[in-house]
Design a protein around this motif. Structure first.
Motif, mmCIF file in Angstrom:
data_model
loop_
_atom_site.group_PDB
_atom_site.id
_atom_site.type_symbol
_atom_site.label_atom_id
_atom_site.label_comp_id
_atom_site.label_asym_id
_atom_site.label_seq_id
_atom_site.Cartn_x
_atom_site.Cartn_y
_atom_site.Cartn_z
ATOM 1 N N GLU A 781 -20.324 3.968 -14.405
ATOM 2 C CA GLU A 781 -19.467 3.397 -15.442
ATOM 3 C C GLU A 781 -18.632 4.465 -16.138
ATOM 4 N N GLU A 782 -19.197 5.714 -16.212
ATOM 5 C CA GLU A 782 -18.483 6.765 -16.931
ATOM 6 C C GLU A 782 -17.212 7.204 -16.226
ATOM 7 N N ARG A 783 -17.020 6.808 -14.981
ATOM 8 C CA ARG A 783 -15.802 7.171 -14.249
ATOM 9 C C ARG A 783 -14.734 6.090 -14.366
ATOM 10 N N GLY A 784 -14.903 5.184 -15.322
ATOM 11 C CA GLY A 784 -14.001 4.046 -15.430
ATOM 12 C C GLY A 784 -12.569 4.432 -15.760
ATOM 13 N N MET A 785 -12.369 5.423 -16.652
ATOM 14 C CA MET A 785 -11.013 5.801 -17.038
ATOM 15 C C MET A 785 -10.260 6.428 -15.861
ATOM 16 N N LYS A 786 -10.959 7.252 -15.078
ATOM 17 C CA LYS A 786 -10.303 7.824 -13.896
ATOM 18 C C LYS A 786 -10.000 6.740 -12.875
ATOM 19 N N ALA A 787 -10.903 5.757 -12.776
ATOM 20 C CA ALA A 787 -10.673 4.660 -11.832
ATOM 21 C C ALA A 787 -9.427 3.872 -12.221
ATOM 22 N N LEU A 788 -9.240 3.620 -13.531
ATOM 23 C CA LEU A 788 -8.042 2.902 -13.973
ATOM 24 C C LEU A 788 -6.786 3.725 -13.711
ATOM 25 N N GLU A 789 -6.888 5.055 -13.876
ATOM 26 C CA GLU A 789 -5.748 5.926 -13.596
ATOM 27 C C GLU A 789 -5.372 5.861 -12.120
ATOM 28 N N VAL A 790 -6.367 5.801 -11.256
ATOM 29 C CA VAL A 790 -6.102 5.687 -9.824
ATOM 30 C C VAL A 790 -5.338 4.404 -9.523
ATOM 31 N N VAL A 791 -5.736 3.302 -10.156
ATOM 32 C CA VAL A 791 -5.060 2.018 -9.921
ATOM 33 C C VAL A 791 -3.622 2.060 -10.427
ATOM 34 N N SER A 792 -3.398 2.747 -11.544
ATOM 35 C CA SER A 792 -2.048 2.792 -12.110
ATOM 36 C C SER A 792 -1.072 3.555 -11.217
ATOM 37 N N LEU A 793 -1.590 4.388 -10.288
ATOM 38 C CA LEU A 793 -0.719 5.138 -9.389
ATOM 39 C C LEU A 793 -0.223 4.302 -8.215
ATOM 40 N N MET A 794 -0.784 3.110 -8.042
ATOM 41 C CA MET A 794 -0.370 2.265 -6.924
ATOM 42 C C MET A 794 1.068 1.797 -7.096
ATOM 43 N N ARG A 795 1.792 1.731 -5.984
ATOM 44 C CA ARG A 795 3.177 1.287 -5.995
ATOM 45 C C ARG A 795 3.306 -0.203 -5.706
ATOM 46 N N ASP A 796 2.241 -0.864 -5.478
ATOM 47 C CA ASP A 796 2.244 -2.269 -5.061
ATOM 48 C C ASP A 796 2.954 -3.142 -6.097
ATOM 49 N N ARG A 797 3.979 -3.851 -5.633
ATOM 50 C CA ARG A 797 4.731 -4.757 -6.499
ATOM 51 C C ARG A 797 4.369 -6.220 -6.239
ATOM 52 N N SER A 798 3.738 -6.494 -5.123
ATOM 53 C CA SER A 798 3.402 -7.877 -4.793
ATOM 54 C C SER A 798 2.161 -8.342 -5.533
ATOM 55 N N GLY A 799 1.317 -7.423 -5.943
ATOM 56 C CA GLY A 799 0.096 -7.785 -6.653
ATOM 57 C C GLY A 799 -1.107 -7.961 -5.755
ATOM 58 N N LYS A 800 -0.929 -7.891 -4.429
ATOM 59 C CA LYS A 800 -2.063 -8.118 -3.525
ATOM 60 C C LYS A 800 -3.065 -6.965 -3.590
ATOM 61 N N LEU A 801 -2.555 -5.763 -3.591
ATOM 62 C CA LEU A 801 -3.467 -4.632 -3.634
ATOM 63 C C LEU A 801 -4.105 -4.483 -5.003
ATOM 64 N N LEU A 802 -3.369 -4.824 -6.072
ATOM 65 C CA LEU A 802 -3.964 -4.803 -7.402
ATOM 66 C C LEU A 802 -5.059 -5.857 -7.519
ATOM 67 N N GLU A 803 -4.837 -6.982 -6.896
ATOM 68 C CA GLU A 803 -5.880 -8.012 -6.870
ATOM 69 C C GLU A 803 -7.104 -7.506 -6.121
ATOM 70 N N ALA A 804 -6.873 -6.802 -5.007
ATOM 71 C CA ALA A 804 -7.991 -6.234 -4.256
ATOM 72 C C ALA A 804 -8.710 -5.179 -5.083
ATOM 73 N N ALA A 805 -7.964 -4.418 -5.894
ATOM 74 C CA ALA A 805 -8.592 -3.412 -6.751
ATOM 75 C C ALA A 805 -9.508 -4.065 -7.771
ATOM 76 N N GLY A 806 -9.096 -5.208 -8.332
ATOM 77 C CA GLY A 806 -9.960 -5.921 -9.269
ATOM 78 C C GLY A 806 -11.233 -6.399 -8.604
ATOM 79 N N LYS A 807 -11.132 -6.842 -7.375
ATOM 80 C CA LYS A 807 -12.328 -7.293 -6.652
ATOM 81 C C LYS A 807 -13.290 -6.139 -6.401
ATOM 82 N N VAL A 808 -12.730 -4.944 -6.128
ATOM 83 C CA VAL A 808 -13.592 -3.780 -5.924
ATOM 84 C C VAL A 808 -14.361 -3.462 -7.196
ATOM 85 N N ALA A 809 -13.671 -3.494 -8.342
ATOM 86 C CA ALA A 809 -14.348 -3.232 -9.610
ATOM 87 C C ALA A 809 -15.396 -4.294 -9.894
#
Length: 835
Positions: A781-809
């Motif tokens: 859980e303590e790596r949560g802020m770095k994990a969010l930073e990793v997601v913010s670097l994604m270029r995905d505009r369709s939302g599919k990969l961001l949706e997949a990122a939420g499922k991983v979390a």
């Protein structure tokens, strides 16, 4: 050449049979040994009777000497040590079961190498006979031995017709090189010679060949100059003069020949029968030799006055075809002299005072107890002689007289500069060198003395045919691509410097062309692209031609002297020396120009090099990005180079961190060839080799691996801990390659396949970030802020990969992180995120 008819009188030294002789290193004594049990010691400069040492071993087969002792070997297998002070037997050094064939003393007089008919060579410490090095891997018995001038290597001429070079710097001597096909196969007791003799400079050795000639071979195995056509009989002995300026040979044709090393010409000829061994006096113009009849000839004033002057010269170089000491090769940074030089107008150094204490007592080193007082604690009570021949005094140590007022301008400090070089070319090695090496093919040339022969070979022979031609212009640089080959040659007394272009295909009768440079200009580097030919000259001009020889541009480069250049399509990259840094070395500057558009992309920008580092090669990748390989083994690529002021050198691979080099298992370096298909193509150089050589080397390829700081945390034994650093490096590398492709698509009329490749790479980068997110969520859980930073670097505009990122979390129960990822996705979907 002089033919000497005056003969000296022979001295009966030993009975008929093999006879051997040697001088002591200081030249005061000459020792002879033969088939009887008497050894004779002659004093140099004395016409008196020699000192005889009786009751020695009979049938002596070898003799070697230092200033204090000499050793002999005999057919009964014994090696005996005698004193030159008492002229008495000292001790038995060793005994072999078969006859001794040769002896050699190391230059320091400490080690004695013993060759016998056994398949073993003993190298014995004369001070401690129990300290013995052994060479046991000989296929046939050895016949001759020869120590390298440094004492680090031993040349062994075997009866199998091969010369073996052994490194004896360790307790277990190892074979460094084998040279086959030079010397003839001889029986151990044959009077003919197959001895390999080291030149005094240590860079090469000479061997007598079956053709009755003498061939010089460099330590790396290359044939150098040869002494040809002198003898009509088999060679029985050969030896270099002490300074290497001459070579003496004798043969069964009753001739002794003296050759000049520099020209390989006979300068003196002497008629004597049955000469089987001889020796130069170490210091004087004296030459001594023995015959098969046991006679000794001591020849004072052996050389004529003109030839004797050669003996007075300092150490002369070995006769190389292309001497590397006289050439600047590759991209070596030539260090110039720093500081002030002495000029003819400078005040002379202080001379010695007549009848001074120093003159009366003599030099400090002349006394027998010169080391009685040692300044081992640095207290200064044992001063050395200073540059003026006086005992030093601190206040006067650095005095050189008054300095002229204008001396600073007359003789100023000189910086170290980057020398010019041609990418892909190698220096001469023997009589061959590569002019060009790349993925298209290679160009190599052979020096035939009066001309060169050039060969161009291709890897893909379905589209191109190899060709070969005689080169009277002596081309020294070349470039090769799919459309043609470019050559250049240096100026001569008869012809100016010239560039020559030869296309591979043409629909006209003649499409190749030559252009001559103005008098006084030399070509420093050339490059070839699909559109233009670039020629850099010694006057710092950059001359640009079309592929059909039409001059397009001529301009003087700002950074000078020029270093090298490279081309790709309409772009030309030039390198030159810039301002001098604090370390006394010039910085290296580069410029990139689009010739067709007449636009300068980068102007006099700095090449990012660490201190004491040189550029080994510069080239464009298959996608048109400038690449650089430096002497530290780092491959760099230029990012954002099409935008003025935005370029930066990014490391693609540090070859020192390759897994194949881990733990010091291999000693190798890499010769850069190309960057293509996202791989580094190179030639692996084994051991201490610096350049590729013949036969044609194989190409190897390595994947890129950017040296990220997290690489040190990788633990191969724990895949879980090494997965994160591996993915982080992959993300940095993929982002770099994506950036390079984006610049290419934006700057050119991109094809559909290039645009599709760009979209694919964007998705690949996001997938790597998704894998990194998985690692961070798994860590806790303590790596949560770095994990969010990793997601913010994604270029995905369709939302599919961001949706997949939420499922991983959510899979790891990181509900807070999952909510924040959902908020980020909504923000991007509404177009409210900030770049």
């Amino acid at each position: 050449m002089t033919s000497v008819t005056q003969r000296v009188r022979g001295r009966p030294a030993h009975p008929n049979g093999p006879t051997f002789l040697t001088y002591t290193p200081d030249g005061t004594k000459l020792i002879t040994a033969g088939s009887n049990n008497v050894i004779r010691v002659y004093s140099t400069g004395s016409d008196g009777e020699p000192t005889n040492i009786d009751d020695c071993q009979e049938n002596n087969t070898a003799v070697a000497a230092s200033n204090d002792i000499f050793i002999t070997g005999s057919e009964d297998g014994s090696v005996t040590v005698y004193s030159l002070e008492t002229y008495l037997y000292e001790r038995l050094l060793t005994r072999c079961t078969l006859p001794i064939r040769d002896l050699a003393l190391s230059p320091d007089g400490i080690w004695a190498a013993v060759a016998s008919d056994e398949l073993e060579i003993k190298i014995i410490d004369i001070r401690d006979m129990n300290n013995v090095l052994r060479i046991r891997d000989l296929p046939k018995p050895p016949k001759h031995l020869s120590f390298h001038p440094s004492g680090s290597h031993l040349a062994v001429s075997c009866t199998d017709g091969a010369v073996y070079i052994y490194s004896i710097t360790t307790e277990d001597p190892n074979l460094s090189n084998k040279f086959d096909g030079y010397i003839r196969r001889l029986e151990p007791d044959d009077e003919r010679s197959s001895k390999a003799i080291w030149h005094p400079d240590g860079r090469a050795f000479a061997v007598p060949m079956a053709t009755r000639d003498v061939q010089v071979i460099s330590r790396d195995g290359e044939k150098q100059r040869a002494f040809l056509g002198g003898h009509m009989g088999d060679i029985t002995a050969l030896a270099w003069s002490p300074n290497g300026a001459m070579l003496a040979t004798s043969a069964s044709d009753r001739k002794i020949l003296i050759w000049e090393t520099k020209t390989q010409k006979v300068i003196a000829r002497y008629d004597y029968t049955g000469v089987i061994n001889f020796a130069w006096h170490p210091r004087e113009n004296i030459f001594s030799f023995v015959t098969s009849e046991g006679e000794l000839f001591i020849y004072p004033s052996f050389l004529s006055p003109d030839n004797a002057q050669l003996l007075q010269n300092p150490l002369q170089p070995a006769p190389f075809i292309h001497d590397p000491l006289s050439e600047t090769s590759g991209s070596a940074r030539k260090t110039l002299t720093n500081g002030l030089k002495r000029t003819p107008n400078d005040p002379p150094k202080r001379q010695g005072t007549p009848n001074s204490l120093d003159d009366i007592l003599g030099p400090e080193s002349a006394g027998e107890e010169d080391d009685f007082v040692e300044d081992d604690d640095g207290a200064g009570y044992s001063d050395e002689i200073n540059r003026y021949g006086k005992r030093s005094y601190d206040l006067l140590n650095d005095y050189e007289g008054p300095v002229p007022k204008r001396r600073a301008t007359q003789q100023s400090w000189e910086p170290s500069i980057h020398e010019s070089f041609q990418p892909g070319s190698t220096p001469w090695r023997g009589n061959r060198r590569y002019l060009c090496l790349n993925l298209t093919g290679f160009v190599w040339t052979v020096d035939q003395d009066t001309h060169h022969t050039v060969t161009v070979e291709f890897y893909d022979r379905e589209f191109h045919r190899d060709f070969h031609f005689t080169d009277p212009y002596l081309y020294d640089k070349a470039c090769l691509n799919e459309h043609g080959t470019l050559f250049s040659c240096p100026p001569t007394t008869e012809n100016p410097a010239m560039a020559f272009y030869r296309p591979h295909e043409t629909w006209t009768s003649r499409a190749d062309w030559r252009t001559h440079l103005p008098a006084g200009e030399d070509v420093t580097a050339i490059s070839l692209s699909d559109s233009y030919v670039a020629v850099m000259t010694s006057t710092n001009y950059v001359r640009i031609f079309t592929l059909f020889g039409l001059p397009v541009k001529v301009y003087r480069q700002k950074s000078s002297p020029t270093v090298t250049c490279a081309s790709w399509r309409d772009y030309i990259l030039t390198l030159g020396n810039g301002p001098v840094g604090g370390d006394g070395c010039t910085s290296l500057l580069y410029s990139i120009e689009n010739v067709k558009r007449d636009e300068v992309c980068q102007s006099e920008d700095v090449v990012a090099l660490p201190d004491n580092t040189q550029v080994q090669s510069v080239f464009f990748s298959d996608q048109g990005d400038p690449c650089l390989y430096d002497s530290t083994g780092v491959l760099l690529i230029l990012q954002h180079w099409r935008t003025p002021g935005q370029a930066r050198w990014v490391p693609l691979l540090d070859t020192k961190t390759l897994e194949r080099l881990a733990g010091g298992r291999k000693e190798e370096s890499y010769w850069p060839v190309a960057v293509a298909q996202d791989k580094f193509h190179c030639i692996i150089l084994k051991g201490g080799d610096q350049y590729p050589y013949f036969p044609k080397p194989l190409l190897s390829e390595f994947d890129f691996r950017i040296p990220c700081t997290t690489a040190a945390t990788e633990d191969p034994s724990n895949p879980a801990t090494s997965e994160g650093p591996r993915l982080e490096e992959s993300f940095v590398r993929s982002s770099l390659m994506l950036s390079l492709l984006e610049d290419l698509v934006q700057a050119t009329n991109a094809s559909h396949s290039q645009k599709s490749e760009l979209s694919r790479r964007e998705v690949d980068v996001d997938k790597l970030l998704l894998q990194l997110l998985n690692v961070e969520c798994r860590e806790g859980e303590e790596r949560g802020m770095k994990a969010l930073e990793v997601v913010s670097l994604m270029r995905d505009r369709s939302g599919k990969l961001l949706e997949a990122a939420g499922k991983v979390a959510g899979r790891y129960g990181r509900t807070v992180l999952q909510d924040k990822i959902s908020e980020l996705a909504e923000t991007r979907l509404m177009g409210m995120d900030e770049d």
